[in-house]
Structures are given as C-alpha cells and as structure tokens.
Design an enzyme around this catalytic site. Structure first.
Site, PDB file in Angstrom:
ATOM      1  N   GLY A  30      -7.172 -50.295  23.706  1.00 47.04           N
ATOM      2  CA  GLY A  30      -6.289 -51.356  24.397  1.00 47.04           C
ATOM      3  C   GLY A  30      -4.854 -50.825  24.701  1.00 47.04           C
ATOM      4  O   GLY A  30      -4.688 -49.681  24.844  1.00 47.04           O
ATOM      5  N   SER A  31      -4.116 -52.061  24.825  1.00 46.58           N
ATOM      6  CA  SER A  31      -2.788 -51.600  25.480  1.00 46.58           C
ATOM      7  C   SER A  31      -1.964 -51.061  24.457  1.00 46.58           C
ATOM      8  O   SER A  31      -2.195 -51.343  22.978  1.00 46.58           O
ATOM      9  CB  SER A  31      -2.054 -52.792  25.915  1.00 46.58           C
ATOM     10  OG  SER A  31      -1.936 -53.868  24.912  1.00 46.58           O
TER      11      SER A  31
ATOM     12  N   GLU B  84      -6.621 -46.054  20.609  1.00 46.56           N
ATOM     13  CA  GLU B  84      -6.500 -45.446  22.039  1.00 46.56           C
ATOM     14  C   GLU B  84      -5.910 -46.335  22.802  1.00 46.56           C
ATOM     15  O   GLU B  84      -6.407 -47.368  23.223  1.00 46.56           O
ATOM     16  CB  GLU B  84      -7.830 -45.216  22.440  1.00 46.56           C
ATOM     17  CG  GLU B  84      -7.927 -44.199  23.687  1.00 46.56           C
ATOM     18  CD  GLU B  84      -9.180 -44.426  24.383  1.00 46.56           C
ATOM     19  OE1 GLU B  84      -9.125 -44.354  25.656  1.00 46.56           O
ATOM     20  OE2 GLU B  84     -10.344 -44.207  23.906  1.00 46.56           O
TER      21      GLU B  84
ATOM     22  N   LYS C 103     -14.799 -56.928  16.943  1.00 42.59           N
ATOM     23  CA  LYS C 103     -14.298 -57.903  17.548  1.00 42.59           C
ATOM     24  C   LYS C 103     -13.894 -57.401  19.062  1.00 42.59           C
ATOM     25  O   LYS C 103     -13.289 -56.556  19.408  1.00 42.59           O
ATOM     26  CB  LYS C 103     -12.661 -58.439  17.135  1.00 42.59           C
ATOM     27  CG  LYS C 103     -11.987 -59.276  17.824  1.00 42.59           C
ATOM     28  CD  LYS C 103     -10.455 -59.271  17.447  1.00 42.59           C
ATOM     29  CE  LYS C 103      -9.686 -60.180  18.215  1.00 42.59           C
ATOM     30  NZ  LYS C 103      -9.708 -60.127  19.646  1.00 42.59           N
TER      31      LYS C 103
ATOM     32  N   CYS D 113      -9.765 -45.904  31.121  1.00 47.72           N
ATOM     33  CA  CYS D 113      -8.840 -45.227  30.276  1.00 47.72           C
ATOM     34  C   CYS D 113      -8.237 -43.826  30.750  1.00 47.72           C
ATOM     35  O   CYS D 113      -7.153 -43.296  30.545  1.00 47.72           O
ATOM     36  CB  CYS D 113      -9.028 -45.472  28.783  1.00 47.72           C
ATOM     37  SG  CYS D 113     -10.500 -44.442  28.386  1.00 47.72           S
TER      38      CYS D 113
ATOM     39  N   GLY E 142      -1.410 -51.782  20.379  1.00 44.91           N
ATOM     40  CA  GLY E 142      -1.408 -50.838  19.348  1.00 44.91           C
ATOM     41  C   GLY E 142      -0.177 -51.069  18.423  1.00 44.91           C
ATOM     42  O   GLY E 142      -0.351 -51.187  17.378  1.00 44.91           O
TER      43      GLY E 142
ATOM     44  N   GLU F 233       1.299 -47.106  33.731  1.00 41.46           N
ATOM     45  CA  GLU F 233      -0.294 -47.313  33.737  1.00 41.46           C
ATOM     46  C   GLU F 233      -0.538 -48.305  34.944  1.00 41.46           C
ATOM     47  O   GLU F 233       0.006 -49.312  34.878  1.00 41.46           O
ATOM     48  CB  GLU F 233      -1.004 -47.601  32.594  1.00 41.46           C
ATOM     49  CG  GLU F 233      -2.237 -47.828  32.498  1.00 41.46           C
ATOM     50  CD  GLU F 233      -2.995 -47.829  31.188  1.00 41.46           C
ATOM     51  OE1 GLU F 233      -4.127 -47.316  30.999  1.00 41.46           O
ATOM     52  OE2 GLU F 233      -2.558 -48.778  30.318  1.00 41.46           O
TER      53      GLU F 233
END
Length: 461
Positions: free
Chosen positions: A207-208, A229, A155, A263, A212, A362
């Site tokens: 992703g973010s 991650e 996905k 990342c 997560g 971030e």
C-alpha cells in the site's frame, strides 16, 4: 458499528459493505489461527501444497463472478479477464519450488554429528492487501505462507472488500481448514491494536508509504517481522539502439494499463535525444487509441480509476506540471467520457523536469512524463532522483550495457526490454521508500519462515 464500504467507481454508488468486527472478536479469530497453526505445519508439505493449489483451482471456477465483481469494485474492464493469469502463474511457481526452498541446509551428516539449518514457519501471518491488484498481490504472500506451514489472516482494502471473502471461501471449499486461512473485516483502529499487541508473527503490507509508516509505528517494540511494498515512481530509459516500436508499445502499456494503477507501472520515461521526437509521436498515437468507458462494456479498454479522489490526485499533478511549463499532448476531445470524477482520460506530458511533483511523486494514474536525455550518465542520475525504487525498464540491444547501468540504479528490479511484470522466480523487492523485505522466489519462502539450527551429537560407544 463501523461499516466498511466499497463505493464503486462505475456509478459512484455503494457496491458492497460489511461490518467491521469488534476487537475482541478479532482477537478470538487470531487465537483460533494460532491454535490451528501447529497441526497445519505438521501436515506433510506436499499435502499443504496440494490444498493451496486446490484453492487456486476453485477460485478459477468462480471466474464469471470474480471478473465483474472486480469491475464494479475497482474499475478494471471485464475484457481483460481479471487477474487469473498472474494469480495462477505465481501460485504454480511457488508450489514447484516449495520443497527445495524449504528443505534443510545440511552442514554435516556423519556417524558423530548431524548439523543442519531447518526452515520453521513464523506462525500466524497477517496479509494486508491493496485494491489495485487485489488477488495477485495477496497470493504473493498467501500461497507461500500457507505452503510453509503458517496460518494466514487476510485483510483487504475497503475498495475491494469482497476479494478476501471470496478468496478464503474458495480455499475453504477446496479443503483448507477454516481456522488456517481467515478473512477479517477490520477498521484501522482494530488493526493497529492487534499489531501493537503482537498478535501476529509476520506482517505483509502492500500500500501507501504512509500506510507502511502507520504499521511500523503500531509494531514498534514488538519485534514483529514486516514486509512492506509501498510507493513507486518507476522509470523507463530508451537508448539510441532500442527497438522503438517495442519500447513504445510496452512502456505506454506499462504507463496506462489498469488506468495506471500499478505499483510497478511506468510513470516517467527518459529517451535518448536521437529517438525522442519519434518516441513521443508514436506514444501519443498509441495512447490516443484507448476507449474510456464503463468497465462492464467489453468494448472498453480503459476503465475509471478506482476512486474519484485518486483521479483528483492525477489531475492536480498534471495541472501543476502544466502551470510550470509542461505540455499535454493528448487531446481531451478524444475522451468525452472524462467526467471530472473517477473517469479520467490518459495523458502524455513533455517539457517536464524534476522541479515538478509530477516527475517526483507517485501519480498512480494513466499519465506519464517524457524527457529527452543525452547520455547514460544523465539518464542514471534522473532515474535515481527519486525517493522510491521498485523497478526500472531499460531499452537497448546491448545486455552488457543494461547490466552495467543496472548496477548503478537504486531499484529492486532491473528490466531490459520489458516492463510492468512480476517474475515469480525472482524476488519482488524495493529500496528506499518503496519498502523492505521481498516476496516470491526462494527468498520469499525464507522471509515467511525463520532459520532453526540443529546440532545433534550422536552417542558413540
């Protein structure tokens, strides 16, 4: 019917859209993957590896379509040629180690006993891939998962909605069975429902941090294995004996390449006071040479951010830092293409400190803060002052010093004299809110399989 749309950062228009499939159809797709998994795992390992590499080769043949598609979807300039270098490097490396990584650990093989630990595929692996490096991040899990005998459901993020479709098409055209590797267009509710129903045996998400957490909540109580991650705020530290020009070149590229949407991109830099002024001066000159513009123009070196809301986050962080005393050193007049939307000029900030969100949270954009430090101890304290921990980049001629500092850093990877790179022979992993688990290397194969012990007592006369 829910439509999943990619709004192109190039012109702000809908570039592609696909209908999200209903929950029952998604369940059927997963069921087909589960039925296909045992037969796929029974195929010889070398056959699975060859089929995966054939899929990689078929995708490479689509380069003329893939590169402009990426520019339209997430803004990376066509001059950089897509992600094929890293995509191929990672695929080829995991193929080269698959046999060793998956071979049994033999404890005893005698006339009385056979005792060994085998590696068994989990079953159905669900890969939720991000938009910033949609091919490379996906292949980190897809290639070893398929090689190990799992089936894979992929996905992709809505921003790069066409990537999963194209990737699966390439693999199927190369001979991978259709039920073994599938791309699904799923909305968040359907995704969460599938996870909560224990539809998958392992889930990998890039992703973010909030994404997560959502996956962890959906998976609560299912005991499904997770690889996550998530965010990053990667630091660089330039010591007094560093190669100054090399440090500027690599760290500024690490801070701004892909419009800073990496990342493991460099978001904060600490420079020894003896090199600070020279480093800042050279960094400003380096960043000022970018040409911001349409990513389909081969002369463009810095494209738009993938979405105007991502650019807004960067602008807000920079403005907040300036309001608290930071100074912006890049002249906005050099980048008239900055339109206040997805097209964003790069920026270098000084007089920054850790009271500013810009140095703690971030940013994920082409902006970096530079601070002066007096010692290794001060640099270590600042580098660890973060809720994230993916990589750290150390610049020195002294490898022992770098290793000593590295032992004190709360991070997944320690670089010396390089940055913003994923070595497929090493485990890609993070600590703190950057996530859990790891991909690539031998350990990546271990995360995509489970140990199974055999204790076989032989009949003797």
């Amino acid at each position: 019917m829910t439509m999943i749309r990619c709004v192109s950062p190039v012109d702000g228009e809908v570039y592609a859209e696909r209908p999200a499939i209903p929950l029952e159809m998604a369940r059927q797709a997963v069921a087909h993957a589960r039925l296909a998994q045992k037969a796929w795992a029974r195929r010889p390992l070398d056959e699975r590896v060859k089929l995966v590499l054939a899929g990689v080769a078929r995708l490479n043949e689509m380069v003329d379509e893939v590169v402009p598609e990426l520019a339209w979807q997430m803004g990376r300039p066509v001059r950089y040629g897509g992600e094929f270098k890293g995509f191929n490097e990672r695929s080829n490396y995991v193929a080269s180690i698959a046999a060793d990584a998956l071979k049994p650990l033999v404890v005893e093989e005698s006339d009385r006993f056979e005792r060994r630990i085998a590696r068994e595929p989990h079953g159905v692996v669900f890969v939720i891939a991000p938009w910033n490096y949609p091919y490379m991040t996906a292949i980190n899990t897809v290639a070893p998962a398929l090689m190990a005998g799992n089936t894979v459901i992929l996905k992709h993020a809505s921003q790069t909605i066409l990537v999963g479709e194209r990737m699966v098409r390439a693999f199927i055209e190369a001979g991978v069975p259709a039920d073994v590797f599938q791309n699904l267009f799923l909305d968040h509710d359907t995704t969460a429902a599938l996870i909560a129903a224990k539809s998958f045996d392992f889930i990998n998400f890039t992703g973010s941090v909030e994404g997560g957490r959502s996956i962890e909540r959906a998976a609560a109580g299912t005991f499904t294995g997770l690889g996550l991650e998530l965010g990053g705020k990667d630091p660089g530290y330039v010591m007094e004996d560093a190669d100054l020009d090399a440090a500027v070149d690599t760290l500024m590229d690490g801070a701004t390449y892909n419009s800073g949407q990496c990342c493991c991109g460099i978001e904060r830099i600490y420079v020894h006071e003896s090199l600070y002024d020279a480093f800042v001066e050279k960094s400003v000159a380096w960043v000022s040479n970018y040409k911001l513009g349409n990513p389909l123009d081969p002369e463009t070196t810095l494209g738009p951010m993938a979405n105007k809301r991502f650019a807004a986050t960067v602008r807000n962080q920079v403005a907040d830092a300036i309001s608290k005393g930071a100074r912006a050193l890049i002249d906005p007049k050099l980048f008239p293409q900055d339109d206040g939307g997805a097209y964003l000029a790069p920026q270098v900030l000084v007089d920054v400190d850790h009271s500013m969100e810009f140095m703690r949270e971030e940013t994920f954009g082409p902006a970096v803060g530079i601070m002066k430090v007096k010692s290794d101890a001060e640099a270590i304290e600042l580098m660890n002052d973060s809720r994230y921990g993916l990589t750290a980049s150390l610049w020195t001629k002294d490898a022992e010093r770098a290793a000593r500092i590295g032992r004190d850093l709360e991070t997944g990877t320690v670089f010396m004299n390089r940055a913003d790179y994923l070595d497929p022979a090493l485990c890609w992993t993070g600590v703190k809110e950057t996530g859990r688990g790891g991909s690539l290397s031998v350990l990546g194969f271990h995360n995509l399989t489970r140990p199974k012990s055999y204790h076989l007592k032989k009949v003797t006369a």
